[in-house]
Design a protein around this motif. Structure first.
Motif, PDB file in Angstrom:
ATOM      1  N   VAL A  36       3.620 -15.250  10.509  1.00  0.00           N
ATOM      2  CA  VAL A  36       3.734 -16.012   9.264  1.00  0.00           C
ATOM      3  C   VAL A  36       2.658 -17.083   9.279  1.00  0.00           C
ATOM      4  O   VAL A  36       2.640 -17.935  10.176  1.00  0.00           O
ATOM      5  N   THR A  37       1.777 -17.035   8.307  1.00  0.00           N
ATOM      6  CA  THR A  37       0.666 -17.979   8.256  1.00  0.00           C
ATOM      7  C   THR A  37       0.149 -18.066   6.833  1.00  0.00           C
ATOM      8  O   THR A  37       0.418 -17.177   6.017  1.00  0.00           O
ATOM      9  N   ASN A  38      -0.563 -19.105   6.535  1.00  0.00           N
ATOM     10  CA  ASN A  38      -1.146 -19.278   5.205  1.00  0.00           C
ATOM     11  C   ASN A  38      -2.669 -19.277   5.279  1.00  0.00           C
ATOM     12  O   ASN A  38      -3.253 -19.900   6.164  1.00  0.00           O
ATOM     13  N   GLU A  39      -3.270 -18.545   4.363  1.00  0.00           N
ATOM     14  CA  GLU A  39      -4.729 -18.465   4.221  1.00  0.00           C
ATOM     15  C   GLU A  39      -5.434 -18.129   5.539  1.00  0.00           C
ATOM     16  O   GLU A  39      -6.346 -18.845   5.977  1.00  0.00           O
ATOM     17  N   PRO A  40      -5.051 -17.035   6.154  1.00  0.00           N
ATOM     18  CA  PRO A  40      -5.679 -16.682   7.434  1.00  0.00           C
ATOM     19  C   PRO A  40      -7.140 -16.268   7.317  1.00  0.00           C
ATOM     20  O   PRO A  40      -7.865 -16.327   8.316  1.00  0.00           O
ATOM     21  N   ARG A  80      11.365  -7.319  12.434  1.00  0.00           N
ATOM     22  CA  ARG A  80      10.277  -7.031  13.369  1.00  0.00           C
ATOM     23  C   ARG A  80      10.694  -7.365  14.802  1.00  0.00           C
ATOM     24  O   ARG A  80      11.545  -8.209  15.035  1.00  0.00           O
ATOM     25  N   ARG A  81      10.042  -6.707  15.749  1.00  0.00           N
ATOM     26  CA  ARG A  81      10.474  -6.821  17.139  1.00  0.00           C
ATOM     27  C   ARG A  81      10.249  -8.209  17.722  1.00  0.00           C
ATOM     28  O   ARG A  81      11.075  -8.718  18.501  1.00  0.00           O
ATOM     29  N   ALA A  82       9.141  -8.851  17.375  1.00  0.00           N
ATOM     30  CA  ALA A  82       8.842 -10.166  17.947  1.00  0.00           C
ATOM     31  C   ALA A  82       8.003 -10.976  16.970  1.00  0.00           C
ATOM     32  O   ALA A  82       7.375 -10.432  16.060  1.00  0.00           O
ATOM     33  N   TYR A  83       8.005 -12.279  17.191  1.00  0.00           N
ATOM     34  CA  TYR A  83       7.239 -13.195  16.352  1.00  0.00           C
ATOM     35  C   TYR A  83       5.992 -13.623  17.102  1.00  0.00           C
ATOM     36  O   TYR A  83       6.056 -14.093  18.244  1.00  0.00           O
ATOM     37  N   LEU A  84       4.847 -13.486  16.445  1.00  0.00           N
ATOM     38  CA  LEU A  84       3.558 -13.813  17.062  1.00  0.00           C
ATOM     39  C   LEU A  84       2.991 -15.073  16.427  1.00  0.00           C
ATOM     40  O   LEU A  84       2.800 -15.133  15.210  1.00  0.00           O
ATOM     41  N   HIS A  85       2.722 -16.071  17.260  1.00  0.00           N
ATOM     42  CA  HIS A  85       2.246 -17.374  16.779  1.00  0.00           C
ATOM     43  C   HIS A  85       0.877 -17.641  17.390  1.00  0.00           C
ATOM     44  O   HIS A  85       0.758 -17.943  18.588  1.00  0.00           O
ATOM     45  N   LEU A 112       7.736 -20.895  13.032  1.00  0.00           N
ATOM     46  CA  LEU A 112       8.038 -20.617  14.434  1.00  0.00           C
ATOM     47  C   LEU A 112       9.482 -20.997  14.746  1.00  0.00           C
ATOM     48  O   LEU A 112      10.218 -20.246  15.391  1.00  0.00           O
ATOM     49  N   ILE A 113       9.890 -22.160  14.266  1.00  0.00           N
ATOM     50  CA  ILE A 113      11.270 -22.602  14.491  1.00  0.00           C
ATOM     51  C   ILE A 113      12.247 -21.691  13.763  1.00  0.00           C
ATOM     52  O   ILE A 113      13.322 -21.351  14.276  1.00  0.00           O
ATOM     53  N   GLU A 114      11.887 -21.279  12.555  1.00  0.00           N
ATOM     54  CA  GLU A 114      12.755 -20.370  11.801  1.00  0.00           C
ATOM     55  C   GLU A 114      12.914 -19.043  12.529  1.00  0.00           C
ATOM     56  O   GLU A 114      14.011 -18.473  12.575  1.00  0.00           O
ATOM     57  N   ALA A 115      11.827 -18.542  13.103  1.00  0.00           N
ATOM     58  CA  ALA A 115      11.903 -17.294  13.861  1.00  0.00           C
ATOM     59  C   ALA A 115      12.855 -17.439  15.047  1.00  0.00           C
ATOM     60  O   ALA A 115      13.685 -16.559  15.311  1.00  0.00           O
ATOM     61  N   SER A 147      15.290 -19.551  15.242  1.00  0.00           N
ATOM     62  CA  SER A 147      16.629 -19.711  14.688  1.00  0.00           C
ATOM     63  C   SER A 147      17.256 -18.374  14.308  1.00  0.00           C
ATOM     64  O   SER A 147      18.475 -18.207  14.378  1.00  0.00           O
ATOM     65  N   MET A 148      16.419 -17.409  13.930  1.00  0.00           N
ATOM     66  CA  MET A 148      16.915 -16.078  13.582  1.00  0.00           C
ATOM     67  C   MET A 148      17.161 -15.214  14.809  1.00  0.00           C
ATOM     68  O   MET A 148      17.662 -14.093  14.701  1.00  0.00           O
ATOM     69  N   GLY A 149      16.776 -15.715  15.978  1.00  0.00           N
ATOM     70  CA  GLY A 149      16.991 -14.974  17.211  1.00  0.00           C
ATOM     71  C   GLY A 149      15.844 -14.081  17.607  1.00  0.00           C
ATOM     72  O   GLY A 149      16.033 -13.109  18.359  1.00  0.00           O
ATOM     73  N   MET A 150      14.617 -14.417  17.160  1.00  0.00           N
ATOM     74  CA  MET A 150      13.454 -13.605  17.490  1.00  0.00           C
ATOM     75  C   MET A 150      12.801 -14.071  18.784  1.00  0.00           C
ATOM     76  O   MET A 150      12.663 -15.276  19.017  1.00  0.00           O
ATOM     77  N   PRO A 151      12.366 -13.137  19.620  1.00  0.00           N
ATOM     78  CA  PRO A 151      11.543 -13.529  20.765  1.00  0.00           C
ATOM     79  C   PRO A 151      10.179 -13.981  20.271  1.00  0.00           C
ATOM     80  O   PRO A 151       9.678 -13.480  19.255  1.00  0.00           O
ATOM     81  N   VAL A 152       9.579 -14.914  20.976  1.00  0.00           N
ATOM     82  CA  VAL A 152       8.337 -15.543  20.530  1.00  0.00           C
ATOM     83  C   VAL A 152       7.210 -15.233  21.505  1.00  0.00           C
ATOM     84  O   VAL A 152       7.381 -15.317  22.727  1.00  0.00           O
ATOM     85  N   ILE A 153       6.061 -14.876  20.951  1.00  0.00           N
ATOM     86  CA  ILE A 153       4.819 -14.748  21.709  1.00  0.00           C
ATOM     87  C   ILE A 153       3.861 -15.754  21.095  1.00  0.00           C
ATOM     88  O   ILE A 153       3.543 -15.670  19.907  1.00  0.00           O
ATOM     89  N   ALA A 154       3.416 -16.731  21.866  1.00  0.00           N
ATOM     90  CA  ALA A 154       2.666 -17.831  21.254  1.00  0.00           C
ATOM     91  C   ALA A 154       1.578 -18.365  22.164  1.00  0.00           C
ATOM     92  O   ALA A 154       1.704 -18.339  23.403  1.00  0.00           O
TER      93      ALA A 154
END
Length: 208
Positions: free
Chosen positions: A39-43, A106-111, A122-125, A127-134
């Motif tokens: 999740v990002t803006n204007e990449p 989706r399987r994981a959240y990429l930051h 990132l915090i919302e991910a 909160s939803m129970g997503m594993p984070v790769i950052a």
């Protein structure tokens, strides 16, 4: 964030850190779609700031679904840099509730943000129970504990983490469950509002 407090020079101006608080998304992680969510803006315009230049390395391991504003032209922009045909799909400016539902599948959240202090997504991910790769940069290194995701400044380490979580859904579930606990305890709206109420009361009493 404490990162901002550390890095910004405010001179003699008094500063106070009030950490983020969010309304928990209604969606819950399922991880049934073996893709990475970003999740990002204007990449395209922001490019290195949002870590767009790193996306091809992850897309060669797992397809990327990128949500946010200004993401529709992302696949073409990546192709123009010599990375054509990558499995990168942009979902431009979806309503927030719908975005949360899609991201949670989706399987994981990429930051990949290099300089964003701490994105709410990132915090919302978490909160939803997503594993984070950052990326282990800015406030993320403090916000995401080691048992809730994989953080590193070594991109190869993060790419391997993506590969791992694509094949090990149980591990992804364990990491995500811990992230949900942390997000609920640390970034809840009640705590956030209470911190602001306390600050406002202190300032009001101090000005009398």
């Amino acid at each position: 964030t404490h990162f901002n407090h550390l890095f910004w020079d405010t001179g003699a101006t008094r500063t106070t850190v009030i950490e983020h608080g969010i309304v928990p998304p209604r969606a819950e992680w399922s991880g049934d779609v073996e893709r990475l969510a970003v999740v990002t803006n204007e990449p395209v315009r922001r490019w290195r700031v949002t870590g767009t230049d790193l996306m091809p390395r992850f897309a060669r391991v797992a397809p990327l679904d990128v949500f946010g504003m200004g993401v529709a032209g992302l696949p073409d922009a990546l192709a123009a840099t010599g990375a054509p045909g990558l499995p990168v799909t942009g979902y431009d400016d979806l309503p927030q509730d719908r975005m949360h539902v899609e991201v949670a599948r989706r399987r994981a959240y990429l930051h990949l943000c290099r300089w964003t202090s701490l994105g709410l997504s990132l915090i919302e991910a978490m909160s939803m129970g997503m594993p984070v790769i950052a990326l282990a940069t800015t406030e993320a290194v403090d916000a995401v504990p080691a048992d809730a995701g994989v953080l590193s400044t070594r991109v190869d380490t993060l790419v391997e983490a993506a590969r791992w979580l694509m094949t090990d859904r149980d591990a992804a579930s364990r990491l995500g469950a811990r992230g949900r606990e942390v997000a609920k305890e640390r970034f809840g709206l009640d705590r956030f509002l209470a911190d602001w109420d306390r600050l406002m009361e202190e300032e009001t009493c101090g000005s009398r």
